[in-house]
Design an enzyme around this catalytic site. Structure first.
Site, mmCIF file in Angstrom:
data_model
loop_
_atom_site.group_PDB
_atom_site.id
_atom_site.type_symbol
_atom_site.label_atom_id
_atom_site.label_comp_id
_atom_site.label_asym_id
_atom_site.label_seq_id
_atom_site.Cartn_x
_atom_site.Cartn_y
_atom_site.Cartn_z
ATOM 1 N N SER A 179 0.812 -1.220 0.000
ATOM 2 C CA SER A 179 0.000 0.000 0.000
ATOM 3 C C SER A 179 0.845 1.269 0.000
ATOM 4 O O SER A 179 0.473 2.264 -0.618
ATOM 5 C CB SER A 179 -0.934 0.002 1.212
ATOM 6 N N HIS A 212 0.676 4.423 4.551
ATOM 7 C CA HIS A 212 -0.021 5.138 3.488
ATOM 8 C C HIS A 212 0.457 6.584 3.387
ATOM 9 O O HIS A 212 0.735 7.086 2.285
ATOM 10 C CB HIS A 212 -1.526 5.099 3.738
#
Length: 311
Positions: free
Chosen positions: A215, A262
């Protein structure tokens, strides 16, 4: 002796006024004789238009330096293949209880776990006490020297939905960026974004919590595409909406989603892409190399500082 000329009112070749012709260049419309006809994709063109077209033909260089990728999907396919292969190996060897999971997942500080079960751990138990126990084993973390976890964790998944979402996003974003940046710079964007995400995890996440997944790298691609869109003055509204949705999901699910990975990947991707696309043309390659090298050095410095704090 004077050369013959075509009758008045009859079209003649723009390069040979003495030659009558009824053929026109498909690009500029000038009359051309058979000697001046050049084959084109549709009809014929004059020598001037052929020469001009050759000048404007895309070169073998990418827009921001480096060699243009012959197949912009290739690197994404390879990355997806590596992630899929690791996932299959982990699932086949026990999933979250696999030894591969212990080796590849990002663990800031080592932890003592029951033998044969890495899903639980004994808090506060030192490595010395753990290795002397017959019923426990020590799982090293980055602070213990397992620095490879900062990158290998970006290729590790356990749940099928996790790898499915990340690889779908990679397939959507990757080819666009490789086509614009070239293979080497796209790969640098992907890997350094993953490293940036892992670094922020290492700095801010719980020392004995495991983090895994691509991610951070995917968020880096989002940030990179956003910078590229701003550079070419494209429409960024849909991209901003997509990023906003993913940020909202991260905030809502921060209890089980690594917001640090993230955020680190997104910010890292923006910085990396900015270094690549805004480097001045005359010294583009050198500026990009120095800029990316400096960013890597900063990340390494943060990792060292955190390691000293943990040890």
């Amino acid at each position: 002796m004077t050369e013959p000329t075509a009758p008045a009112g009859v079209p003649t070749c723009y390069r040979h006024p003495d030659r009558e012709t009824y053929i026109s260049c498909q690009r500029c419309g000038k009359s051309i004789c058979p000697d001046c006809m050049r084959d084109a994709a549709v009809g014929f063109q004059c020598p001037d238009c052929v020469a001009e077209g050759a000048k404007s033909t895309r070169s073998g260089r990418a827009a921001y330096g480096g060699r243009r990728s012959g197949d912009p999907t290739l690197t994404s396919k390879v990355l997806i293949g590596i992630n899929a292969a690791v996932w299959l190996l982990v699932v086949a060897t026990g999933g979250a209880g696999s030894r591969l999971y212990d080796v590849l997942a990002l663990l800031p500080a080592g932890r003592c776990v029951p033998s044969g079960s890495s899903g639980q751990y004994f808090p506060g138990v030192s490595e010395a006490a753990c290795v002397n126990s017959a019923t426990a084993q020590w799982i090293p973390g980055v602070a213990d020297g397992a620095v490879w976890q900062l990158l290998t964790s970006a290729f590790l998944h356990v749940e099928i939905w996790h790898i499915g979402f990340n690889m779908l996003a990679l397939w959507v974003l990757g080819p666009q960026l490789e086509a614009a940046l070239g293979r080497a710079r796209f790969l640098a964007l992907y890997l350094l974004s993953a490293l940036a995400g892992s670094t922020l995890v290492y700095l801010l996440a719980a020392p004995q919590g495991s983090t895994l997944g691509a991610s951070g790298a995917v968020f880096g691609l989002m940030g990179g595409l956003l910078v590229l869109a701003f550079k070419v003055r494209g429409n960024v509204s849909q991209l901003l909406m997509w990023i906003g949705i993913n940020v909202a999901i991260t905030v809502v699910g921060r209890g089980f989603i690594s917001w640090q990975g993230h955020l680190g990947g997104l910010v890292g991707g923006v910085l990396i892409a900015a270094i690549i696309v805004y480097a001045p043309r005359p010294r583009r390659g050198a500026v990009q190399a120095v800029g990316l090298g400096a960013l890597t050095a900063v990340l390494a410095g943060l990792v060292v500082a955190r390691t000293l704090a943990l040890t």
